[in-house]
Design an enzyme around this catalytic site. Structure first.
Site: not given
Lengths: 548, 548
Positions: B128, B179, B205, B226-229
């Site tokens: 990434k 992101m 992201s 950090i939130g599903g990335s």
């Protein structure tokens, strides 16, 4: 002024819980207060021989006596309640008294004695005021938090664990308001004095705890440490004090300042007279209580309570100073004692721990910046809640009214800076040859005691960095101040004003008799967060220093 | 407008690194873009048979071939470079190309082949964009961070570990600017499309990463979550994606937004086609690389890469919804498949996981409050640095100009609130009978894919809470959307506007053919932070779903 009325009310509430037969009459009390150095011996004279046998014992021995029925829980409880009541009258170390509940509980334990005694069965454990106990306050030194007794569901998880393991809860101990100071003073409870030597402060913020244990009003108690608050009172009373790594013992429902300010975590841990007791206690609280079941911040691990054997090729870092504050002769002597012992032991090696001065400075500055991040807003609000005046010792953490707290973006930047400083410290460790990387580091701690009012003449430079790094650290009493050996410092060589203040204070103390035989402690840290290692090495060190 | 010039410059820099013989000519490219669903098959046709054998293989098989010298590192490297170059031209998934360095490195590895091959010897690993690699940018989708190639000492620790284990670094993959979105769009690189079905977004992201792997341009890559990335792009491409517990893999020197905002930690982890590969990779990165030596945030632990056996009396929690967003028929069907399998297996039991709705709501609100804590100041500043306009998908996390960031005291209060919510979640777990407490929980994840531009028609309610709780979670492809089975939802029963939006979007998608056979994924979480358990159970589940 209404706040003064509430102070009187809180003090009256506390003192009413001392049975009249345990009160020291005025004249005798004045004498005990005037004679600064022999509290321990003097309190012995006010107790029965049977009580003294108990309060001079250890947790492990008391447990043995309980198992073979040589002692009852009630006898033990009353000995410590009595002693704590006496000590409190002289040095003002208690914030809450629970004698009645404690004695009832002890009686009940005796009556309903099971075949297998839980590991803390009948053992009195004292608690820093922050620990929530049903029915009593956790003022944390704030008048505004008084008269708000905690409900059962508010009890600290660690208190629940103590109950489950059979411990007797009988007192809570004084703290400075907010716990953000290293002296133990509040409007609510006044000044707590050192339990070994009343010329001096007990340190803080677990000052009441340290003083109580030194006066034999407890064998082991719980303190907390966000900037030395376990280690400093341990140092000032010749006790063992373990500041664990964060997330080892549960902080769930323990009251505090700055809750949610996780950057430099406050940790809870034991202060004790006896290191075997301390390790036994940790064993129980970790291996038996498994705090990670209820407290999501805790990590599962095993605490080794017994090992005193060190592995082969053991390396100990000796830290002769941070390059900012010159070490006084007392600390140099104590460090040399350790270094000599290690170098004369087969299979061990002492190396000089020489972290770059810039890293040391940065860690200290981070701690200072963290403590003033909200410009004192929270603490000020707590004082305003009761109308009591802000106490002097908090001046370092309260900026002038109107000063701005840092923004959330600045706070995140401080977090990032902290991580980078920790990495820099680790990089120094990794820069050493693998055979030179220390298993533990022996570091200076408090350098000197201080007289009430003199807090700012001491340095936190050997204390706060440990909290920033989140290292486990064990305070250990290595030797005693000795005017015949430890001489004056050459203050003309002081590098900074800060350095000069510390050196001058050393000179002032060492020229007076009051410091003679005051304990001189160091700390044992693990650079790899190994809580077991600092205890195992601590046991080895103390055993071998005594032999040598 | 100078920012547009720089966009062109950056894109030209990227595209110049695609060898001319790998360029797809205009007409053919248009066809590939127009045919939305068969990229994988179409790219096969542009590659040699030998290349296809490699890109259709697994890491473990390639390693075997390398060991017995059936393949060279160069052959493997060129197959993936070629495939990645082709995929990129269709779906725009790369942000940095390092083919030249990769092929040189592969050649060198072949020439200097050691007797024992390091565990990732000759294995291409995609990264990434956040991962710092010497000589190339980590723009993180910000134009202002372009043309600032990283120096060797800035390389991410995990990149250094990959190099040390012999991995080939050949591409970095696209992200949405900052992101902080679940679509993959930036001014700098434009829009990335789904690698399986170009009607849809790749998610984000780690969207470029997911798309690349789905197009067989990589077997395994690093994302962050950090939130599903990690989990969202995995879900949208039928991949396995592990969001580890914080502090398992090293984030040291990985670029990011909100550095120092530790409340909801971003974690780094793998996305892969094959679960055995993913577990092998974790084994190497944890057990061999021991990231805790250099990164003080990492904890020592052992990753179990092989076990597929579950212990006796295994309990699996099945979560049929949070009480806020009604689950669409697809998710209900997928969850039932798992529940039926478990209940029909000797020694296993499925229980209904029914966290109180208030706890679910609170966890989600905490995530939302965290994301807007600085009112968008940091992200706005990043955009302003280059003059590029703020992109639409970031609107949820950027408040209007002039909106105030929260104060440091409010931030600490949010931290405290988060801890309390985690405790409440744990209390629900502990409230179950010990024999009913799940070893793992199977939870909905993305519910539906979304077409570019439709990001806000999907819900993060089954995603963000995992980050707040810091649970490890493995995205697993359970089944596929099937219009013949999964019907319309009764939107008149929607409880809230939010619920209605999600249901309506489901109905819209299921009434069009484009969703047919799109992967439908769930996630496996461990309520006790057991990263091994989610993988072991994941392997068991996938093996047994295939059999049943």
């Amino acid at each position: 002024m209404s706040w003064k009325v509430n102070v009187e009310k809180k003090r009256a509430q506390l003192n009413a819980k001392i049975p009249s037969e345990w009160r020291i009459d005025g004249g005798k009390l004045e004498l005990l207060k005037a004679e600064k150095k022999n509290l321990d011996l003097n309190l012995d004279k006010l107790c029965t021989e049977a009580e003294n046998e108990i309060t001079h014992s250890t947790i492990l021995k008391l447990r043995d006596e309980l198992i073979v029925k040589n002692l009852t829980c009630y006898e033990i409880a009353i000995a410590f309640c009595h002693r704590a009541a006496l000590a409190h009258q002289v040095i003002n170390c208690l914030s809450e008294i629970m004698f009645e509940e404690a004695l009832k509980k002890a009686q009940k334990l005796d009556e309903q004695r099971p075949d297998f005694l839980p590991p803390l069965y009948g053992i009195p454990i004292s608690l820093k005021d922050q620990c929530n106990v049903e029915g009593v306050d956790s003022t944390c030194g704030y008048l505004g938090r008084a008269f708000k007794p905690k409900k059962r569901e508010e009890e600290s998880l660690i208190v629940r664990h103590l109950r489950e393991q059979g411990a007797i809860l009988y007192v809570k101990t004084t703290v400075p308001s907010s716990m953000m100071a290293t002296d133990t003073v509040s409007n609510t409870f006044g000044i707590t004095l050192n339990g070994l030597n009343q010329n001096f402060s007990p340190g803080g913020s677990s000052g009441g705890e340290g003083a109580l244990i030194a006066a034999r009003g407890s064998l082991l108690g719980l303190g907390t440490d966000i900037g030395g608050s376990i280690r400093i009172p341990s140092s000032y009373h010749g006790l063992y004090g373990l500041k664990p790594t964060d997330s080892r013992l549960p902080y769930l429902r323990v009251d505090n300042s700055f809750q949610g300010r996780e950057l430099i975590p406050s940790v809870i841990g034991p202060l004790a007279r006896n290191l075997d007791d301390l390790r036994y206690f940790m064993d129980v609280m970790v291996n038996i209580c498994k705090p990670w079941i209820d407290d999501v911040k805790c990590v599962p691990y095993h605490f080794d309570s017994k090992s005193k054997e060190l592995h082969k090729n053991y390396v100990v870092g000796i830290w002769y100073g941070d390059g900012v504050i010159t070490l006084p002769p007392g600390d140099v002597r104590a460090l040399r004692m350790c270094e000599d012992l290690i170098n004369s032991t087969l299979g061990m090696k002492a190396i000089r721990w020489e972290v770059p001065v810039e890293v040391n400075k940065e860690l200290h500055e981070i701690a200072m910046d963290t403590d003033i991040a909200d410009a004192g807003i929270e603490i000020r609000r707590e004082f305003e809640a009761s109308g009591e005046p802000i106490i002097d010792i908090l001046k370092p953490v309260i900026l002038e009214k109107g000063a701005e707290a840092c923004s959330v973006n600045q706070w995140w930047a401080l977090n990032k800076r902290t991580y980078e400083a920790k990495i820099a410290y680790r990089e120094y460790y990794n820069s050493l040859e693998p055979t030179e990387r220390p298993d533990v580091i022996i570091s200076p701690l408090t350098l000197t005691p201080f007289r009430p009012g003199d807090m700012l003449a001491t340095t936190l430079r050997y204390i706060l960095f440990v909290n920033v790094l989140n290292f486990p650290s064990l305070a250990v009493p290595i030797t005693k101040f000795n005017r015949n050996v430890d001489g004056q410092m050459d203050t003309s060589k002081a590098q900074t004003e800060e350095d000069r203040i510390v050196s001058n204070y050393w000179n002032e103390l060492i020229s007076s008799d009051s410091i003679q035989d005051f304990p001189l402690s160091l700390q044992i840290m693990s650079p790899t967060y190994d809580d077991n290692e600092v205890c195992t090495f601590g046991s080895w060190l103390m055993q071998n220093l005594q032999i040598s």
